[in-house]
Scaffold this motif. Sequence first.
Motif, PDB file in Angstrom:
ATOM      1  N   ALA A 121      43.645  50.213  59.232  1.00 59.32           N
ATOM      2  CA  ALA A 121      43.642  48.755  59.359  1.00 59.32           C
ATOM      3  C   ALA A 121      42.958  48.111  58.148  1.00 59.32           C
ATOM      4  N   SER A 122      43.211  46.834  57.943  1.00 57.00           N
ATOM      5  CA  SER A 122      42.630  46.092  56.827  1.00 57.00           C
ATOM      6  C   SER A 122      41.496  45.199  57.321  1.00 57.00           C
ATOM      7  N   TYR A 123      40.462  45.063  56.485  1.00 57.76           N
ATOM      8  CA  TYR A 123      39.298  44.257  56.817  1.00 57.76           C
ATOM      9  C   TYR A 123      38.912  43.413  55.599  1.00 57.76           C
ATOM     10  N   ARG A 124      38.404  42.215  55.857  1.00 54.53           N
ATOM     11  CA  ARG A 124      37.932  41.360  54.774  1.00 54.53           C
ATOM     12  C   ARG A 124      36.443  41.619  54.564  1.00 54.53           C
ATOM     13  N   VAL A 125      36.081  41.914  53.308  1.00 49.61           N
ATOM     14  CA  VAL A 125      34.734  42.351  52.962  1.00 49.61           C
ATOM     15  C   VAL A 125      34.202  41.505  51.806  1.00 49.61           C
ATOM     16  N   THR A 126      32.948  41.079  51.896  1.00 52.10           N
ATOM     17  CA  THR A 126      32.317  40.279  50.842  1.00 52.10           C
ATOM     18  C   THR A 126      31.183  41.055  50.178  1.00 52.10           C
ATOM     19  N   VAL A 127      31.168  41.012  48.854  1.00 52.19           N
ATOM     20  CA  VAL A 127      30.101  41.594  48.036  1.00 52.19           C
ATOM     21  C   VAL A 127      29.831  40.615  46.889  1.00 52.19           C
ATOM     22  N   ASN A 128      28.887  40.948  45.989  1.00 50.96           N
ATOM     23  CA  ASN A 128      28.730  40.122  44.795  1.00 50.96           C
ATOM     24  C   ASN A 128      29.600  40.682  43.668  1.00 50.96           C
ATOM     25  N   ASN A 129      29.767  39.910  42.616  1.00 49.63           N
ATOM     26  CA  ASN A 129      30.684  40.319  41.549  1.00 49.63           C
ATOM     27  C   ASN A 129      30.214  41.569  40.812  1.00 49.63           C
ATOM     28  N   PHE A 130      28.910  41.828  40.808  1.00 51.53           N
ATOM     29  CA  PHE A 130      28.404  43.065  40.221  1.00 51.53           C
ATOM     30  C   PHE A 130      28.940  44.271  40.979  1.00 51.53           C
ATOM     31  N   MET A 131      28.866  44.235  42.294  1.00 51.24           N
ATOM     32  CA  MET A 131      29.375  45.322  43.121  1.00 51.24           C
ATOM     33  C   MET A 131      30.894  45.402  43.058  1.00 51.24           C
ATOM     34  N   ALA A 132      31.540  44.240  43.023  1.00 51.42           N
ATOM     35  CA  ALA A 132      33.003  44.207  43.032  1.00 51.42           C
ATOM     36  C   ALA A 132      33.611  44.883  41.815  1.00 51.42           C
ATOM     37  N   THR A 133      32.851  44.961  40.733  1.00 49.85           N
ATOM     38  CA  THR A 133      33.359  45.604  39.520  1.00 49.85           C
ATOM     39  C   THR A 133      32.841  47.031  39.367  1.00 49.85           C
ATOM     40  N   GLY A 134      32.323  47.604  40.460  1.00 52.07           N
ATOM     41  CA  GLY A 134      31.895  49.000  40.435  1.00 52.07           C
ATOM     42  C   GLY A 134      30.447  49.217  40.123  1.00 52.07           C
ATOM     43  N   GLY A 135      29.668  48.133  40.044  1.00 46.04           N
ATOM     44  CA  GLY A 135      28.245  48.270  39.756  1.00 46.04           C
ATOM     45  C   GLY A 135      27.508  49.100  40.779  1.00 46.04           C
ATOM     46  N   GLY A 140      27.646  52.138  41.103  1.00 44.15           N
ATOM     47  CA  GLY A 140      28.436  53.298  41.504  1.00 44.15           C
ATOM     48  C   GLY A 140      29.299  53.093  42.720  1.00 44.15           C
ATOM     49  N   TYR A 141      29.396  51.843  43.229  1.00 44.53           N
ATOM     50  CA  TYR A 141      30.255  51.553  44.377  1.00 44.53           C
ATOM     51  C   TYR A 141      31.685  51.327  43.855  1.00 44.53           C
ATOM     52  N   LEU A 142      32.296  52.389  43.400  1.00 40.66           N
ATOM     53  CA  LEU A 142      33.537  52.275  42.638  1.00 40.66           C
ATOM     54  C   LEU A 142      34.739  51.856  43.479  1.00 40.66           C
ATOM     55  N   GLU A 143      34.723  52.100  44.773  1.00 44.07           N
ATOM     56  CA  GLU A 143      35.896  51.793  45.592  1.00 44.07           C
ATOM     57  C   GLU A 143      36.143  50.291  45.707  1.00 44.07           C
ATOM     58  N   PHE A 144      35.106  49.479  45.487  1.00 42.93           N
ATOM     59  CA  PHE A 144      35.317  48.034  45.546  1.00 42.93           C
ATOM     60  C   PHE A 144      36.316  47.570  44.478  1.00 42.93           C
ATOM     61  N   VAL A 145      36.419  48.316  43.390  1.00 45.07           N
ATOM     62  CA  VAL A 145      37.355  47.952  42.322  1.00 45.07           C
ATOM     63  C   VAL A 145      38.798  47.946  42.833  1.00 45.07           C
ATOM     64  N   ASN A 146      39.053  48.717  43.888  1.00 46.22           N
ATOM     65  CA  ASN A 146      40.412  48.842  44.422  1.00 46.22           C
ATOM     66  C   ASN A 146      40.723  47.846  45.532  1.00 46.22           C
ATOM     67  N   GLY A 147      39.824  46.897  45.749  1.00 48.19           N
ATOM     68  CA  GLY A 147      40.063  45.886  46.771  1.00 48.19           C
ATOM     69  C   GLY A 147      41.258  44.997  46.436  1.00 48.19           C
ATOM     70  N   LYS A 148      41.886  44.456  47.462  1.00 47.72           N
ATOM     71  CA  LYS A 148      43.078  43.609  47.300  1.00 47.72           C
ATOM     72  C   LYS A 148      42.761  42.171  47.734  1.00 47.72           C
ATOM     73  N   ASP A 149      43.656  41.265  47.368  1.00 47.20           N
ATOM     74  CA  ASP A 149      43.569  39.859  47.789  1.00 47.20           C
ATOM     75  C   ASP A 149      42.185  39.276  47.486  1.00 47.20           C
ATOM     76  N   ILE A 150      41.820  39.352  46.209  1.00 45.25           N
ATOM     77  CA  ILE A 150      40.497  38.943  45.780  1.00 45.25           C
ATOM     78  C   ILE A 150      40.351  37.422  45.833  1.00 45.25           C
ATOM     79  N   LEU A 151      39.207  36.960  46.339  1.00 46.17           N
ATOM     80  CA  LEU A 151      38.889  35.541  46.372  1.00 46.17           C
ATOM     81  C   LEU A 151      37.446  35.350  45.915  1.00 46.17           C
ATOM     82  N   GLY A 152      37.254  34.504  44.891  1.00 42.87           N
ATOM     83  CA  GLY A 152      35.913  34.232  44.398  1.00 42.87           C
ATOM     84  C   GLY A 152      35.157  33.284  45.303  1.00 42.87           C
ATOM     85  N   GLY A 153      33.820  33.281  45.165  1.00 42.75           N
ATOM     86  CA  GLY A 153      32.994  32.438  46.005  1.00 42.75           C
ATOM     87  C   GLY A 153      31.828  31.847  45.241  1.00 42.75           C
TER      88      GLY A 153
END
Length: 549
Positions: free
Chosen positions: A491-505, A507-520
């Motif tokens: 299933a798909s879930y909507r997840v929020t992080v900061n832009n540092f994490m979203a770009t793999g900061g 070592g949380y590399l899987e966030f780079v593969n997230g879809k339907d990106i929305l800035g905040g």
Amino acid sequence: MASVTLALTACIDSDDTAPEVSAVDVKLIAINDFHGNLEAGPITLTIPDPSDPSKTIKIPVGGIEYLASWVKSLKAKNPNNVVVSAGDLIGASPMISALYHDEPTIEAMSALGLDFNAVGNHEFDDGSEELLRMQNGGCHADKVGCADGKFDGAKFKFLAANVQHSATGKTLFPAYQIKEFNGVKVGFIGMTLKGTKDVVTPSGVAGLDFKDEVETANKLVPELQKQGVETIVVLLHEGGFPADKKYNECNGISGPIVNIVNKLDKAIDVVVSGHTHQPYNCRINDKLVTSAYQYGGMVTDIDLTIDPKTRNVIKMSANNLAVTRDVPKDTVQTSLVEKFLKLVSPLKDRVVGSIAGPLTKTVTAGGEMLLGRVMADALLDATAGPNNGASQIAFMNPGGLRTELAPADASGKVTYGQLFAVQPFGNTLVTMTLTGEQIDKVLEQQWNAGVQKVMQVSTGFSYVWDKSKPDGSKVDLASIKLNGVAIDPKASYRVTVNNFMATGGDGYLEFVNGKDILGGPLDVDTLEKYVSKNPLLAIPNTDRISVLN
């Protein structure tokens, strides 16, 4: 040659009538991880209780006005002195420095008499071009800063032996500097941790390569020796973790610094370290290895005695000193602090809300902090609505929480300056779609090569991890729940992080593969809104992360 600790003996020419050649005494004055903490804020150090050594007490330490006085008194003890920093001089700074792009800290350290600063990871928070501006001067493009109409840059030298331009292989800053004392040359190599790319937003390190610390330093030894340098000091933004908090000891130290120092060339004498914000005073591999706590709360006093004939260190010692506030303030620094406080105070002192009690960074067995739970909840609150991203889960990296949040007075009030100290990075929120499998994968990425970086999670999200299991297999997917219901791997879930994490900061590399990106919005604005809409914000005490074994 390797440094050894020996009783000091005079060096005599073979001609008995020739005068003695005196050994050369050199004093190194070292700090690390200052992070723009110019004000004498709520920074404390645990020390033995003078009235009962079996107990400990906390004392207030730090503040540039006091640090400068301590440095000045140490410099007065020996004209052969050099003031050095092992990185993170700037970045993740309080408002008094950050609002003006850390120019106030550069000015303060120039006035302090700093000679060399090895770049740390946070020096790259705003990219290499901005870091070059710190060295060379000039006003920022947004025109904020240059409080006196100009910014001259640092009077001290940044060093970056292991930071190279990817296109040319040339170092961003000089690899080393040499200072001469009474005819004896001392070499200073400056480096950051090779994993800097893993802990900085990718845009901040674009076009740069970070080389291995040991290989870099050891290759430079022959180059320095050809110039007559036999006394070599490494300023390294990487560190360790002592088993206790006895700041002039080195009991059970672990972490990257141990492996690095054990592999360094025998000609290297001293390693001034940082990054882990821990105080220690060690002998590792016949080398003096030190770290001076954080935020200007401590300074390391290092004394070297050098044979002028062999140019080798024949005696060395170090002493970590608490930067107590029982000394006169440095008047130059007082003027600087007052100038910038006047500029930032209207924003800094604005009351934004209230909290029911201290939000600490004390870590539970599972890896949670009270402050982390609140920040994750704030991220979720800002992005949960259908028009804001429809987020269901929020994660916060622990390193993104710089300081604890305590009420400013008995009424529980909190100021914007306090919130900024918690979230000084200027990160923005990013909401994305991840599958249940991807969420499991990113949770596993919290442990990498023995390093634990447990993310803080929002209300309604929970899971169990097993510390006895190997990296990559610590989290039971079946235990991952949202509002008490096990997540569906497909299933798909909507997840929020900061832009540092979203770009793999971190070592949380899987966030780079997230879809339907929305800035905040900005992280600090998110925290402000959350605190302001929840008067006397309650302390969230329910565990969300459980641990086995």
